[in-house]
Design a protein around this motif. Structure first.
Motif, mmCIF file in Angstrom:
data_model
loop_
_atom_site.group_PDB
_atom_site.id
_atom_site.type_symbol
_atom_site.label_atom_id
_atom_site.label_comp_id
_atom_site.label_asym_id
_atom_site.label_seq_id
_atom_site.Cartn_x
_atom_site.Cartn_y
_atom_site.Cartn_z
ATOM 1 N N GLU A 232 -6.221 0.564 -32.178
ATOM 2 C CA GLU A 232 -7.075 0.565 -33.225
ATOM 3 C C GLU A 232 -8.095 -0.702 -32.917
ATOM 4 O O GLU A 232 -9.301 -0.548 -33.500
ATOM 5 N N THR A 233 -7.559 -1.802 -32.498
ATOM 6 C CA THR A 233 -8.455 -3.095 -32.192
ATOM 7 C C THR A 233 -9.821 -2.245 -31.499
ATOM 8 O O THR A 233 -10.859 -2.964 -31.495
ATOM 9 N N ILE A 234 -9.514 -1.595 -30.261
ATOM 10 C CA ILE A 234 -10.725 -1.437 -29.667
ATOM 11 C C ILE A 234 -11.454 -0.447 -30.198
ATOM 12 O O ILE A 234 -12.752 -0.409 -30.469
ATOM 13 N N GLU A 235 -10.890 0.693 -31.111
ATOM 14 C CA GLU A 235 -11.672 1.442 -31.846
ATOM 15 C C GLU A 235 -12.766 0.716 -32.898
ATOM 16 O O GLU A 235 -13.871 1.242 -33.193
ATOM 17 N N ASN A 236 -12.089 -0.362 -33.582
ATOM 18 C CA ASN A 236 -12.795 -0.956 -34.495
ATOM 19 C C ASN A 236 -13.645 -2.055 -33.985
ATOM 20 O O ASN A 236 -14.404 -2.843 -34.548
ATOM 21 N N ARG A 237 -13.616 -2.377 -32.652
ATOM 22 C CA ARG A 237 -14.207 -3.585 -31.884
ATOM 23 C C ARG A 237 -14.016 -4.821 -32.617
ATOM 24 O O ARG A 237 -14.909 -5.641 -32.955
ATOM 25 N N GLU A 263 1.883 -0.703 -16.382
ATOM 26 C CA GLU A 263 2.261 0.563 -16.472
ATOM 27 C C GLU A 263 1.211 1.564 -16.752
ATOM 28 O O GLU A 263 1.408 2.697 -17.428
ATOM 29 N N ASN A 264 -0.240 1.123 -17.104
ATOM 30 C CA ASN A 264 -1.297 1.953 -17.605
ATOM 31 C C ASN A 264 -1.098 2.430 -19.050
ATOM 32 O O ASN A 264 -1.652 3.533 -19.277
ATOM 33 N N LEU A 265 -0.418 1.870 -19.843
ATOM 34 C CA LEU A 265 -0.246 2.221 -21.292
ATOM 35 C C LEU A 265 -1.140 1.542 -22.193
ATOM 36 O O LEU A 265 -1.460 1.983 -23.288
ATOM 37 N N ILE A 266 -1.761 0.512 -21.750
ATOM 38 C CA ILE A 266 -3.127 -0.002 -22.449
ATOM 39 C C ILE A 266 -4.352 -0.049 -21.555
ATOM 40 O O ILE A 266 -4.111 -0.450 -20.395
ATOM 41 N N PRO A 267 -5.413 0.171 -22.075
ATOM 42 C CA PRO A 267 -6.673 -0.401 -21.122
ATOM 43 C C PRO A 267 -6.770 -1.897 -20.918
ATOM 44 O O PRO A 267 -5.934 -2.491 -21.372
ATOM 45 N N ASP A 268 -7.737 -1.851 -19.981
ATOM 46 C CA ASP A 268 -8.154 -3.645 -19.301
ATOM 47 C C ASP A 268 -8.750 -4.267 -20.468
ATOM 48 O O ASP A 268 -9.962 -4.671 -20.439
ATOM 49 N N ILE A 269 -8.121 -4.346 -21.695
ATOM 50 C CA ILE A 269 -8.592 -5.433 -22.900
ATOM 51 C C ILE A 269 -8.362 -6.829 -22.625
ATOM 52 O O ILE A 269 -6.985 -7.069 -22.123
ATOM 53 N N PRO A 270 -9.194 -7.610 -22.856
ATOM 54 C CA PRO A 270 -8.903 -9.276 -22.458
ATOM 55 C C PRO A 270 -7.640 -9.688 -23.200
ATOM 56 O O PRO A 270 -7.769 -9.495 -24.432
ATOM 57 N N VAL A 271 -6.988 -10.583 -22.897
ATOM 58 C CA VAL A 271 -6.028 -11.302 -23.761
ATOM 59 C C VAL A 271 -6.156 -12.601 -23.478
ATOM 60 O O VAL A 271 -6.084 -13.092 -22.174
ATOM 61 N N GLU A 317 -15.603 -20.182 -28.090
ATOM 62 C CA GLU A 317 -16.414 -19.251 -27.038
ATOM 63 C C GLU A 317 -15.681 -17.900 -27.433
ATOM 64 O O GLU A 317 -16.259 -16.816 -27.206
ATOM 65 N N THR A 318 -14.260 -17.623 -27.388
ATOM 66 C CA THR A 318 -13.513 -16.511 -27.522
ATOM 67 C C THR A 318 -13.931 -16.012 -28.963
ATOM 68 O O THR A 318 -13.912 -14.837 -29.314
ATOM 69 N N ILE A 319 -14.061 -17.032 -29.928
ATOM 70 C CA ILE A 319 -14.132 -16.529 -31.384
ATOM 71 C C ILE A 319 -15.554 -15.635 -31.051
ATOM 72 O O ILE A 319 -15.712 -14.556 -31.820
ATOM 73 N N ASP A 320 -16.701 -16.193 -30.651
ATOM 74 C CA ASP A 320 -17.986 -15.610 -30.716
ATOM 75 C C ASP A 320 -18.128 -14.404 -29.649
ATOM 76 O O ASP A 320 -19.056 -13.707 -29.922
ATOM 77 N N ASN A 321 -17.032 -14.157 -28.880
ATOM 78 C CA ASN A 321 -17.097 -12.946 -27.827
ATOM 79 C C ASN A 321 -17.038 -11.550 -28.946
ATOM 80 O O ASN A 321 -15.807 -11.672 -29.178
ATOM 81 N N PRO A 322 -18.025 -10.881 -28.810
ATOM 82 C CA PRO A 322 -17.883 -9.601 -29.448
ATOM 83 C C PRO A 322 -17.221 -8.560 -29.091
ATOM 84 O O PRO A 322 -16.667 -7.564 -29.602
ATOM 85 N N ARG A 323 -16.636 -8.862 -27.947
ATOM 86 C CA ARG A 323 -15.701 -7.782 -27.330
ATOM 87 C C ARG A 323 -14.475 -7.551 -28.080
ATOM 88 O O ARG A 323 -13.868 -8.686 -28.230
ATOM 89 N N PRO A 324 -13.929 -6.169 -28.029
ATOM 90 C CA PRO A 324 -12.631 -6.152 -28.482
ATOM 91 C C PRO A 324 -11.564 -7.150 -27.641
ATOM 92 O O PRO A 324 -11.681 -6.997 -26.587
ATOM 93 N N LYS A 325 -10.710 -7.617 -28.236
ATOM 94 C CA LYS A 325 -9.705 -8.632 -27.412
ATOM 95 C C LYS A 325 -8.411 -8.861 -28.455
ATOM 96 O O LYS A 325 -8.095 -8.727 -29.677
#
Length: 460
Positions: A232-237, A263-271, A317-325
């Motif tokens: 949902e986070t990725i879909e809503n950016r 286990e490839n259950l989630i994409p490569d979203i930054p944590v 910098e993390t707050i300003d990063n527009p990527r889903p995270k």
């Protein structure tokens, strides 16, 4: 015939502020020394003078390192305590991190309140400073688990592994043959990081936590819940914000996310891991591998997968990063720490998701969010809550009602009395009834600052 006086100085008819003083002719022993947290009425008790003369206390025995069990130590030292503070090595290692971090937060909070003028106190003062926290460390002494340690002629104690967090124990105190057992916080039988808690075999007087004395943890898949929220986070950016306790919960979340990615259950979203205290606790995990289940190579791989934030500049910098995270930041009940900065900037966005994990004490921002608050106050201002709030209770590090009852199941004698502590009133009363129905033991609920006297034979 001599008497032991038990002073219930905290975690009595409430969850936080654990402090139990055993006063005897041979020694005065304080079990835990925690801060009150939650509603203002409780927090204000931290500022009151300690109910007894701190200089008469000979020993402080710590069950574990959480703030509500250790956070008052610098104030105790400031008021004249000069005895020994004893815990397991991991407990003292984490306590040092927590006290230093808390001193820094207290100093910064007072400074910010004075600069921005949202304080009734002129000026606002730190509850304790970094220097006062550091002054406390000289009284630390570590001891091993599983063997009896003599304090005086008729008093000895033993630490026993208790799960919950790294280094946590329950304490058995033998006073002239009478066994006083202090549960501390009891961990869970099936924990991702920790081994099952040991169980006491004898207890004449049992002091047992009751945080979930009226509840059973839900059967839910944390992994499935996380996968759904991440998608949902990725879909809503947007941003998935997880307020987290720096000790244990942070490391558990990192481990779960690492496994999902592996286990490839989630994409490569930054944590992003934004918890200075939590980062320091990672080093304690590496130093004491025998206390937890994660192999060293997996522990290193888990950390390498995460973006560990080391400066406040990186926070922005993390707050300003527009990527889903995904952002995991302290504190777990949203009472302070870096998570406040993220929520202050992002809580009014519908694309933000908030996942609360574990217990949220009455009066905390976490509890307000859990109960559906429409606005939250940060740094003297109100912010509308447009983010979606979710809760995962099954990640709690506390045993539920069944777990608590099971922890008592191997006690061979009938305790003379069971004292129910570390719980809210409804949980305490429900657990009292359950203990009566299950074991037919006498269970009582001591009030805050109550003093109980126990007669006991002490050899000369």
């Amino acid at each position: 015939m001599k008497s032991i006086k038990i002073h219930f100085l905290g975690a009595s008819c409430t969850v936080t502020g654990s402090k139990f003083l055993l006063e005897s002719q041979e020694a005065n022993i304080l079990i835990d020394c925690g801060m009150f947290q939650g509603i203002k009425e409780l927090r204000e008790k931290n500022w009151e003078p300690f109910p007894v003369d701190a200089s008469i206390i000979d020993f402080v025995l710590l069950t574990h390192a959480h703030l509500d069990h250790t956070g008052y130590l610098p104030r105790l030292v400031k008021q004249g305590f000069r005895g020994k503070i004893i815990g397991t090595a991991p407990t003292l290692g984490i306590t040092e991190i927590i006290l230093r971090d808390s001193g820094k937060i207290h100093e910064e909070s007072a400074e910010r309140a004075n600069e921005e003028g949202y304080t009734k106190h002129q000026p606002a003062e730190a509850f304790y400073t970094i220097r006062e926290a550091e002054n406390t460390l000289g009284f630390f002494r570590s001891e091993e688990i599983d063997h009896w340690i003599t304090l005086t002629k008729n008093i000895k104690y033993r630490f026993q592994y208790n799960g919950h967090i790294l280094g946590a124990t329950f304490i058995e105190l033998d006073i002239s043959g009478k066994i006083f057992v202090f549960s501390g916080d009891i961990g869970r039988e099936h924990d991702l990081l920790l081994y099952p808690p040991k169980k006491p075999e004898y207890a004449d007087y049992l002091f047992v936590e009751s945080t979930y004395g009226n509840k059973l943890h839900p059967v839910e898949s944390v992994s499935e819940k996380l996968v759904g929220l991440i998608n949902e986070t990725i879909e809503n950016r947007g941003t998935l914000i997880i307020p987290s306790f720096a000790v244990e919960r942070l490391q558990t979340l990192m481990f779960i996310l690492w496994k999902l990615y592996k286990e490839n259950l989630i994409p490569d979203i930054p944590v992003f891991i934004d918890s200075p205290m939590g980062n320091n606790v990672l080093s304690v995990f590496q130093k004491f591998p025998d206390w937890h289940k994660i192999p060293p190579k997996d522990f290193i791989a888990m950390q390498n997968r995460m973006n560990i934030i080391t400066s406040y500049k990186e926070t922005w910098e993390t707050i300003d990063n527009p990527r889903p995270k995904i952002v995991i930041a302290g504190s777990g009940m949203v009472t302070g720490g870096r998570v406040l900065t993220y929520l202050q900037q992002l809580i009014d966005r519908p694309s933000t998701l908030i996942m609360l994990v574990g217990y949220q004490a009455e009066g905390t921002r976490g509890r307000q969010l859990f109960e559906g608050a429409q606005e939250i106050k940060f740094f003297g201002k109100y912010y509308p809550v447009k983010a979606k709030v979710h809760h995962i209770e099954s990640l709690s590090a506390h045993a539920d009602q069944n777990g608590l009852l099971d922890w008592m199941s191997e006690i061979k004698n009938t305790p003379e009395e069971v004292f129910l502590i570390h719980g809210e009133p409804t949980a305490l009363d429900a657990f009292r009834v359950k203990i009566k129905d299950t074991y037919n033991w006498k269970a009582t609920i001591p009030k805050l600052n109550e003093i109980r006297e126990i007669k006991i034979e002490i050899s000369e």
